[in-house]
Design a protein around this motif. Structure first.
Motif, PDB file in Angstrom:
ATOM      1  N   ARG A   1     -11.431   1.447  -7.536  1.00 39.84           N
ATOM      2  CA  ARG A   1     -10.253   1.437  -8.401  1.00 39.84           C
ATOM      3  C   ARG A   1      -9.809   2.866  -8.751  1.00 39.84           C
ATOM      4  NH1 ARG A   1      -7.981  -2.328 -11.635  1.00 39.84           N
ATOM      5  NH2 ARG A   1      -9.699  -3.774 -11.253  1.00 39.84           N
TER       6      ARG A   1
ATOM      7  N   GLY B   1      -2.855   7.163  -5.300  1.00 37.89           N
ATOM      8  CA  GLY B   1      -1.559   6.499  -5.320  1.00 37.89           C
ATOM      9  C   GLY B   1      -1.500   5.298  -4.411  1.00 37.89           C
ATOM     10  N   LEU B   2      -2.619   4.573  -4.319  1.00 40.80           N
ATOM     11  CA  LEU B   2      -2.703   3.413  -3.432  1.00 40.80           C
ATOM     12  C   LEU B   2      -3.154   2.182  -4.220  1.00 40.80           C
ATOM     13  CD1 LEU B   2      -4.658   5.178  -0.545  1.00 40.80           C
ATOM     14  CD2 LEU B   2      -2.216   4.657  -0.543  1.00 40.80           C
ATOM     15  N   GLN B   3      -3.015   1.009  -3.599  1.00 40.13           N
ATOM     16  CA  GLN B   3      -3.554  -0.198  -4.161  1.00 40.13           C
ATOM     17  C   GLN B   3      -5.025  -0.324  -3.746  1.00 40.13           C
ATOM     18  OE1 GLN B   3      -1.887  -2.298  -6.270  1.00 40.13           O
ATOM     19  NE2 GLN B   3      -0.245  -0.758  -6.180  1.00 40.13           N
ATOM     20  N   ALA B   4      -5.858  -0.873  -4.629  1.00 41.72           N
ATOM     21  CA  ALA B   4      -7.288  -0.980  -4.340  1.00 41.72           C
ATOM     22  C   ALA B   4      -7.581  -1.666  -3.001  1.00 41.72           C
ATOM     23  CB  ALA B   4      -7.998  -1.697  -5.482  1.00 41.72           C
ATOM     24  N   PRO B   5      -6.872  -2.760  -2.635  1.00 41.94           N
ATOM     25  CA  PRO B   5      -7.168  -3.401  -1.343  1.00 41.94           C
ATOM     26  C   PRO B   5      -6.996  -2.460  -0.146  1.00 41.94           C
ATOM     27  CG  PRO B   5      -5.892  -4.872  -2.732  1.00 41.94           C
ATOM     28  CD  PRO B   5      -5.886  -3.538  -3.421  1.00 41.94           C
ATOM     29  N   THR B   6      -6.145  -1.442  -0.311  1.00 43.46           N
ATOM     30  CA  THR B   6      -5.934  -0.500   0.795  1.00 43.46           C
ATOM     31  C   THR B   6      -7.221   0.227   1.146  1.00 43.46           C
ATOM     32  OG1 THR B   6      -3.638  -0.167   0.115  1.00 43.46           O
ATOM     33  CG2 THR B   6      -4.593   1.479   1.587  1.00 43.46           C
TER      34      THR B   6
ATOM     35  N   ALA C   1      -8.358   4.665  -5.635  1.00 48.17           N
ATOM     36  CA  ALA C   1      -7.034   4.129  -5.308  1.00 48.17           C
ATOM     37  C   ALA C   1      -5.982   4.655  -6.273  1.00 48.17           C
ATOM     38  CB  ALA C   1      -7.069   2.601  -5.352  1.00 48.17           C
ATOM     39  N   GLN C   2      -6.309   4.683  -7.546  1.00 48.12           N
ATOM     40  CA  GLN C   2      -5.356   5.164  -8.542  1.00 48.12           C
ATOM     41  C   GLN C   2      -5.022   6.631  -8.325  1.00 48.12           C
ATOM     42  OE1 GLN C   2      -6.526   4.352 -12.575  1.00 48.12           O
ATOM     43  NE2 GLN C   2      -4.920   5.628 -13.461  1.00 48.12           N
TER      44      GLN C   2
ATOM     45  N   THR D   1      -3.789   8.676   5.691  1.00 48.25           N
ATOM     46  CA  THR D   1      -4.168   7.888   4.515  1.00 48.25           C
ATOM     47  C   THR D   1      -5.678   7.943   4.298  1.00 48.25           C
ATOM     48  OG1 THR D   1      -2.305   6.374   4.831  1.00 48.25           O
ATOM     49  CG2 THR D   1      -4.115   5.599   3.468  1.00 48.25           C
TER      50      THR D   1
ATOM     51  N   ARG E   1      -9.406  -1.454   3.616  1.00 47.90           N
ATOM     52  CA  ARG E   1      -8.978  -1.454   5.016  1.00 47.90           C
ATOM     53  C   ARG E   1      -9.667  -0.339   5.804  1.00 47.90           C
ATOM     54  NH1 ARG E   1      -2.489  -1.864   3.771  1.00 47.90           N
ATOM     55  NH2 ARG E   1      -2.530  -3.887   2.684  1.00 47.90           N
TER      56      ARG E   1
END
Length: 225
Positions: free
Chosen positions: A31, A38-43, A34-35, A8, A46
């Motif tokens: 943003r 294919g992930l959410q921004a909070p990911t 992430a887009q 990831t 991490r």
């Protein structure tokens, strides 16, 4: 880090690297990355505390790949021609990765890069070969600094010039000017300047088998003076 987590992170860095290359540093937002990944921004958070940390990882990734390839390139027999070949590769890399190069040249933002240091080690090795061949008339550290300064200046100057106005000979002419300052026309011999002989001797002194480590250190200090 687990394999899945590492995959990831790699995907995030590769997406950010593509955005940087294609659209510039301003396009590398959490943003947008992430887009595209294919992930959410909070990911993203991490793995990276902020955008600067992500950009640092991108720079490290691209530089590490470049330096690894550079280190694998066989050295040319003539150390000066080998330096010229390395110079052309470095200039081409900088121009092909303008956004990244500009980012890494920003000393107010970029954090220390192991990959960039590895690249400097490649340059130092090339300069050391020239010194060992008796062709260098300035200390090795100064030669490295001259080449780095000229290379960075050349790339940034070309990048800041509209493509249709760029001088294709600028970088090579800069290297020619630097070489004129740092090189002897021929290998150093006893009749040459003391500096040229000292530089050549200093390059080979660490390999002299009859000296103790303390003697090598003392000899190096004398030659540096």
């Amino acid at each position: 880090m687990t394999a899945s987590r590492e995959q990831t992170r790699t995907r995030i860095v590769e997406v950010a690297a593509r955005l940087l290359r294609e659209q510039g540093a301003a396009a590398v937002t959490v943003r947008a990355v992430a887009q595209e990944a294919g992930l959410q921004a909070p990911t993203i958070y991490r793995f990276f505390e902020d955008k600067d940390a992500l950009l640092d990882a991108v720079a490290e990734h691209v530089m590490a790949v470049y330096v690894a390839d550079k280190a694998k390139t066989p050295a040319l027999a003539d150390p000066v021609e080998d330096l010229r070949a390395g110079w052309r590769t470095q200039i081409d890399f900088g121009l092909a990765n303008g956004a990244l190069y500009t980012l890494m040249s920003d000393l107010t933002r970029t954090r220390p890069s192991p990959a960039a240091e590895a690249g400097r080690e490649v340059l130092r090795a090339r300069v050391h070969r020239i010194a060992a061949a008796g062709r260098l008339r300035v200390p090795e550290d100064r030669a490295v600094a001259l080449i780095q300064a000229a290379g960075t200046g050349a790339v940034l100057t070309i990048l800041s010039t509209p493509p249709e106005l760029r001088d294709p000979t600028l970088a090579d002419d800069l290297l020619t000017a630097v070489l004129a300052v740092m090189l002897n026309d021929v290998a150093a011999v006893p009749s040459d300047t003391p500096t040229a002989v000292a530089v050549a001797f200093q390059a080979v002194a660490p390999t002299l088998p009859t000296l103790t480590p303390a003697e090598r250190s003392l000899l190096s200090e004398w030659l540096s003076r």
